[in-house]
Design an enzyme around this catalytic site. Structure first.
Site, short mmCIF file in Angstrom:
data_model
loop_
_atom_site.label_atom_id
_atom_site.label_comp_id
_atom_site.label_asym_id
_atom_site.label_seq_id
_atom_site.Cartn_x
_atom_site.Cartn_y
_atom_site.Cartn_z
N ALA A 33 14.13 -10.08 4.51
CA ALA A 33 13.47 -8.88 5.04
C ALA A 33 14.50 -7.79 5.28
CB ALA A 33 12.74 -9.22 6.33
N ASN A 34 14.07 -6.66 5.79
CA ASN A 34 14.99 -5.60 6.21
C ASN A 34 14.50 -5.02 7.52
OD1 ASN A 34 13.26 -3.15 5.68
ND2 ASN A 34 13.26 -4.08 3.63
N ARG A 35 15.25 -4.08 8.08
CA ARG A 35 15.02 -3.61 9.45
C ARG A 35 14.04 -2.46 9.56
NH1 ARG A 35 18.49 -6.27 12.67
NH2 ARG A 35 20.49 -6.91 11.76
#
Ligand code: CTP
Ligand code: CA
Length: 227
Positions: A33-35
């Site tokens: 995932a990413n932020r």
């Protein structure tokens, strides 16, 4: 008065917005995932809707809830996001605020990957995800009249974003300076530069809701009817 409020400059216009991160599975219990919080895309969808647009909001798993009054399509992966975008077209404008994962795991496991008792470590091989913004920007038929991308850059913001606009073929890039010194990343403000065929226009640092309202107003100037 109530009816007049619904009668914004984007009344009757279909606008597509992507938002949030994507999750790319590794196995049934793990993902990459990413932020991205989804805050900017959500604010944008809300602002477009407030100007009367029919908004389709294609979102990955975001931290913030989607706005009321828009058509929400929830997805997990970049591949699903591309499919949802293609299914939602045609649209007068499309704005790609999602932080799409650049890579997915090439071969996901349909069982949970177990620790190897002999101690050897798993190695993940990646495959490149489809570029949704470039795909829509380069459509030969049925391309939205206005295609807008975002670009978060840490250095040489205008040069990188200008190159990105040309490479992908979109009309505008909303370039965001996320170098650590700005303290922007993960916060509630953005410092954006709007890149178009007219060049680069730096906006003052402002809240994401204000960025959204200004951008929605600019979109309405291009695709809006006479209101
Ligand atoms: N984007 C997309 N599909 C992808 C990757 C990016 O639609 N697979 C869109 C994003 O929503 C954004 C724009 O493209 O509007 C730019 O994303 P960005 O990650 O900055 O661009 P990349 O081409 O992936 O380049 P970088 O190597 O800087 O990540
Ligand atoms: Ca990227």
């Amino acid at each position: 008065v109530e009816a007049a409020l619904m009668d914004g400059p984007l009344k009757g216009k279909h606008v597509l917005v992507t938002s949030g991160p994507t999750h790319e599975p590794i196995d049934p219990v793990r993902y990459i995932a990413n932020r991205s919080s989804g805050a900017q895309g959500t604010a944008l969808a809300r602002a477009l809707s407030a100007l009367g647009a029919d908004v389709t909001f294609v979102t990955g798993p975001a931290d913030v809830p989607p706005p009321d009054g828009v058509k929400v399509v929830q997805v997990q992966t970049a591949g699903q996001m591309l499919e949802a975008v293609q299914a939602a077209l045609p649209a007068s404008a499309a704005v790609f605020a999602a932080a799409v994962a650049d890579w997915r795991v090439a071969r996901t496991s349909d069982q949970k990957i177990k620790k190897d008792q002999a101690g050897s470590l798993p190695v993940l091989e990646f495959a490149e995800n489809p570029d949704i913004l470039a795909t829509v920007s380069q459509m030969k038929q049925g391309r939205p009249a206005l295609v807008v991308g975002f670009a978060a850059e840490t250095n040489d913001v205008i040069a990188h974003a200008t190159a990105k606009r040309e490479r992908k073929g979109c009309d505008w890039i909303v370039a965001n300076d996320v170098s650590p010194a700005t303290g922007i990343m993960g916060g509630s403000e953005n410092a954006v530069t709007l890149i178009s065929d007219q060049g680069a226009e730096a906006w003052p640092r402002m809240g994401k809701d204000d960025v959204a309202r200004q951008l929605a107003a600019r979109i309405a100037e291009v695709i809006g009817g006479d209101a």
